[in-house]
Scaffold this active site. Structure first.
Site, PDB file in Angstrom:
ATOM      1  N   ASN A 101     -16.593  -0.686   7.002  1.00 24.09           N
ATOM      2  CA  ASN A 101     -15.123  -0.511   7.077  1.00 24.09           C
ATOM      3  C   ASN A 101     -15.215  -0.168   9.148  1.00 24.09           C
ATOM      4  O   ASN A 101     -14.941   1.153   8.567  1.00 24.09           O
ATOM      5  CB  ASN A 101     -14.424   0.029   6.567  1.00 24.09           C
ATOM      6  CG  ASN A 101     -12.914   0.447   7.215  1.00 24.09           C
ATOM      7  OD1 ASN A 101     -12.472  -0.476   7.452  1.00 24.09           O
ATOM      8  ND2 ASN A 101     -12.170   1.363   6.509  1.00 24.09           N
ATOM      9  N   ARG A 121       1.440  -1.528   0.077  1.00 26.18           N
ATOM     10  CA  ARG A 121      -0.086   0.188  -0.359  1.00 26.18           C
ATOM     11  C   ARG A 121       0.689   1.288  -0.077  1.00 26.18           C
ATOM     12  O   ARG A 121       0.476   2.564  -0.593  1.00 26.18           O
ATOM     13  CB  ARG A 121      -0.777   0.219   1.380  1.00 26.18           C
ATOM     14  CG  ARG A 121      -1.866   1.259   1.446  1.00 26.18           C
ATOM     15  CD  ARG A 121      -2.164   1.893   2.861  1.00 26.18           C
ATOM     16  NE  ARG A 121      -3.085   3.195   2.718  1.00 26.18           N
ATOM     17  CZ  ARG A 121      -2.857   3.862   3.459  1.00 26.18           C
ATOM     18  NH1 ARG A 121      -2.116   3.483   4.381  1.00 26.18           N
ATOM     19  NH2 ARG A 121      -3.488   4.724   3.599  1.00 26.18           N
ATOM     20  N   ASP A 145     -20.117   7.124   7.865  1.00 23.65           N
ATOM     21  CA  ASP A 145     -20.497   7.548   8.624  1.00 23.65           C
ATOM     22  C   ASP A 145     -20.589   9.278   8.848  1.00 23.65           C
ATOM     23  O   ASP A 145     -19.030  10.104   8.504  1.00 23.65           O
ATOM     24  CB  ASP A 145     -19.502   7.238   9.893  1.00 23.65           C
ATOM     25  CG  ASP A 145     -19.996   8.044  11.170  1.00 23.65           C
ATOM     26  OD1 ASP A 145     -22.032   8.325  11.620  1.00 23.65           O
ATOM     27  OD2 ASP A 145     -19.878   8.035  12.240  1.00 23.65           O
ATOM     28  N   HIS A 174     -29.290 -16.395   4.711  1.00 21.21           N
ATOM     29  CA  HIS A 174     -29.776 -17.654   5.205  1.00 21.21           C
ATOM     30  C   HIS A 174     -30.492 -18.450   4.288  1.00 21.21           C
ATOM     31  O   HIS A 174     -30.285 -19.470   3.971  1.00 21.21           O
ATOM     32  CB  HIS A 174     -29.546 -18.968   6.447  1.00 21.21           C
ATOM     33  CG  HIS A 174     -28.714 -19.881   7.049  1.00 21.21           C
ATOM     34  ND1 HIS A 174     -27.776 -20.403   5.899  1.00 21.21           N
ATOM     35  CD2 HIS A 174     -27.745 -20.473   7.666  1.00 21.21           C
ATOM     36  CE1 HIS A 174     -27.351 -21.434   6.164  1.00 21.21           C
ATOM     37  NE2 HIS A 174     -27.088 -21.889   7.461  1.00 21.21           N
ATOM     38  N   ASP A 204     -26.033 -21.107   1.744  1.00 23.39           N
ATOM     39  CA  ASP A 204     -25.122 -21.703   2.591  1.00 23.39           C
ATOM     40  C   ASP A 204     -23.843 -22.069   3.320  1.00 23.39           C
ATOM     41  O   ASP A 204     -23.365 -20.301   2.816  1.00 23.39           O
ATOM     42  CB  ASP A 204     -25.113 -23.136   2.233  1.00 23.39           C
ATOM     43  CG  ASP A 204     -24.367 -23.484   1.298  1.00 23.39           C
ATOM     44  OD1 ASP A 204     -23.517 -22.721   0.960  1.00 23.39           O
ATOM     45  OD2 ASP A 204     -25.308 -24.112   0.278  1.00 23.39           O
ATOM     46  N   SER A 260     -12.387   1.782  11.237  1.00 28.46           N
ATOM     47  CA  SER A 260     -12.182   3.120  10.553  1.00 28.46           C
ATOM     48  C   SER A 260     -12.293   3.350  11.648  1.00 28.46           C
ATOM     49  O   SER A 260     -12.175   5.293  12.397  1.00 28.46           O
ATOM     50  CB  SER A 260     -12.790   3.421   9.530  1.00 28.46           C
ATOM     51  OG  SER A 260     -13.863   3.907   9.431  1.00 28.46           O
ATOM     52  N   GLY A 313     -12.626  -4.870  10.045  1.00 31.70           N
ATOM     53  CA  GLY A 313     -12.412  -4.763  11.392  1.00 31.70           C
ATOM     54  C   GLY A 313     -10.759  -3.932  11.667  1.00 31.70           C
ATOM     55  O   GLY A 313     -10.750  -4.264  10.364  1.00 31.70           O
ATOM     56  N   ILE A 349      -6.914  -2.720  11.657  1.00 31.61           N
ATOM     57  CA  ILE A 349      -5.613  -3.732  11.581  1.00 31.61           C
ATOM     58  C   ILE A 349      -4.981  -3.662  12.436  1.00 31.61           C
ATOM     59  O   ILE A 349      -4.649  -2.324  12.969  1.00 31.61           O
ATOM     60  CB  ILE A 349      -4.947  -3.000   9.885  1.00 31.61           C
ATOM     61  CG1 ILE A 349      -5.803  -3.400   8.758  1.00 31.61           C
ATOM     62  CG2 ILE A 349      -3.701  -4.418  10.428  1.00 31.61           C
ATOM     63  CD1 ILE A 349      -5.173  -2.803   7.581  1.00 31.61           C
TER      64      ILE A 349
END
Length: 516
Positions: free
Chosen positions: A434, A325, A383, A486, A490, A437, A458, A460
């Protein structure tokens, strides 16, 4: 019959003309008789206007002029009051909340002038005028709920201009927002009218209660929006007699290079003083209706909780992607694009969806038909100050990583300004949230119908892990939480999809090899 009717109508018209002429002649004779007395004369001239004679609202008026003859005939007004209705914004929206009026009663508006800003359960839009005219009536106050198809305002227009703007969709909505300071204003970008104050209705109420002129308050919010904290700081500055500090435009990590003299040390015996306390507004409990994005969330989540969810959780070693990255970010910054992990997550999800198309499907309300979506419109939860919104990147399967990052930048900027359009937040086929964040690790995400799956990413974390040789090493670990319908998916299908997505992130080279 037709000839007889025409003759009858002609007789009626002639009779009315004759009566009018007789009355006019009598008035003129009376005026001539008074000529010798030196009084002001009144003369009336008759003209042949059958349509006006037959018109019930027509009147003959006598004008008093010295030694002059004038004729004046009044006709119905040349203006017309037109109700300007709230047009259908789309996506089944039936009501909106008035956030701000840009005009008042008596103001003159032209076509495409901004009338008001409204908030639907999908997005914020600005309603523009269809006509040139004068505003005669506002049907709603700020925070009122307006219904689609009902009048917003009454506009007085000339009869000749009623048809003007007919080619424009009534109540055409455009996105709300201002261009960022320092950037060029492109044609078609909307800016709020000069002199308008950006603030919430609650702040306006406090300002009215304490008789504060909002034009004197320095706003620190987005685009100069006045926040409640700004109002409190203004009140405190009025008490102490000091002007409130204007926030610097420089980032917190950058300090201006100005030479300063070293400050003299404070005396050791200086008394300690507490900072001025912020005034507390005490009031009563208040009841507030659920509107806008919150109302949309109530509707969608109530529907979503009828879906039988099942969860699947896993952890991903992001060590290799963390290193990659850094290189990708520098390359993106050369193009003026901010690059985060999210473009990689979205592109990897698109590659995995190509192998598991059922996860990119939608199901009808009765769960009788399943539609496999051809386009990967991957949404991401955002958000904002207005609540949770989920815009989506359209057609990810045909975009490069850089193009995905650029589209993310665009949607994030619009979301921060509250200017997302309806097409930006509709049509999603799969969603990633995410939560990392904000700081979370695991979650139980709720599916957004009619989609059939969603993932929560979640944060890092640097954690100890065993490598291939059994040694403990430092690893960048991220958790992923999946939820699936569901009834359609499956557990084995969801696990295989997750494993493929995970392999692309843990080995970025495999993702590059699979890109089209």
């Amino acid at each position: 019959m037709a000839v007889a009717a025409a003759l009858s109508w002609s007789r009626v018209s002639f009779r009315r003309l004759y009566l009018q002429y007789s009355r006019t002649a009598a008035i003129n004779r009376y005026s001539t008789h008074k000529k010798s007395s030196g009084r002001t004369q009144t003369h009336l001239t008759v003209q042949w206007q059958p349509c006006s004679i037959c018109e019930p609202g027509s009147k003959w008026i006598l004008l008093l002029q010295c030694q002059t003859k004038k004729f004046l005939h009044t006709t119905p007004t040349a203006h017309k009051l037109v109700p300007f209705n709230l047009a259908d914004i789309g996506e089944g929206i039936q009501e909106v909340v008035i956030k701000e009026w840009f005009i008042n009663e008596g103001d003159t508006v032209a076509q495409f002038d901004s009338i008001c800003e409204v908030q639907s359960d999908k997005a914020s839009v600005t309603i523009t005028s269809r006509y040139d005219g004068v505003i005669r009536k506002l049907y709603y106050e700020v925070d009122d709920t307006a219904l689609v198809g009902k009048p917003l305002v009454d506009i007085e227009v000339s009869k000749e201009d009623v048809s003007v703007g007919a080619e424009v969709q009534e109540g055409e909505a455009i996105s709300v927002g201002r261009p960022v300071e320092g950037t060029a204003i492109e044609s078609g970008n909307f800016t709020l009218p000069k002199g308008k104050i950006l603030t919430a209705p609650a702040v306006r109420r406090i300002a009215m209660e304490y008789k504060i002129d909002l034009y004197e308050v320095q706003g620190t919010g987005k685009d100069g929006r006045i926040l409640k904290e700004d109002l409190l700081q203004h009140l405190e500055s009025k008490k102490t007699g000091h002007k409130p500090a204007v926030p610097s435009a420089l980032p917190p990590t950058i300090t201006p290079s100005v030479s300063r003299k070293p400050a003299s040390p404070a005396p050791a015996t200086a008394p300690r003083t507490l900072p001025p306390s912020v005034p507390v507004f005490l009031g009563e409990d208040k009841k507030e209706g659920i509107k806008g994005f919150q109302k949309a969330m109530v509707k969608s989540m109530s529907h979503a909780m009828k879906i039988p969810h099942f969860g699947y959780y896993d952890e991903i070693d992001m060590t290799a992607l963390v290193k990659l990255r850094k290189e990708l970010r520098s390359l993106a910054e050369a193009h003026g694009i901010s690059f985060s992990y999210m473009p990689v997550f979205i592109k990897a999800a698109s590659l995995a969806l190509s192998h598991f198309p059922i996860i990119n499907s939608s199901v009808d309300e009765k769960c009788e038909n399943l539609t496999y979506k051809a386009s990967h419109n991957i949404g991401f939860a955002m958000d904002t100050s207005d609540g949770l919104v989920v815009p989506n990147v359209k057609g990810v399967q045909g975009l490069t990583l850089l193009e995905v990052a650029a589209e993310l930048n665009r949607l994030q900027d619009l979301g921060a300004q509250g200017a997302l359009k309806t097409q930006d937040i509709t049509g999603g086929t799969f969603t990633l949230s995410n939560i990392g964040s904000i700081g979370g690790t695991y979650a139980k995400p709720v599916i957004l119908p009619p989609e059939v799956a969603i993932g929560a990413i979640g944060k890092i974390q640097v954690l100890p892990r065993f490598d291939a040789t059994g040694n403990v090493t430092k690893a960048h670990i991220m958790q992923i939480s999946w939820s699936a319908d569901h009834r359609i998916i499956d557990g084995a299908t969801m696990a295989r999809f997750s494993n493929l997505w995970k392999s692309f992130l843990e080995n970025p080279a495999t993702m590059i090899m699979n890109m089209k």
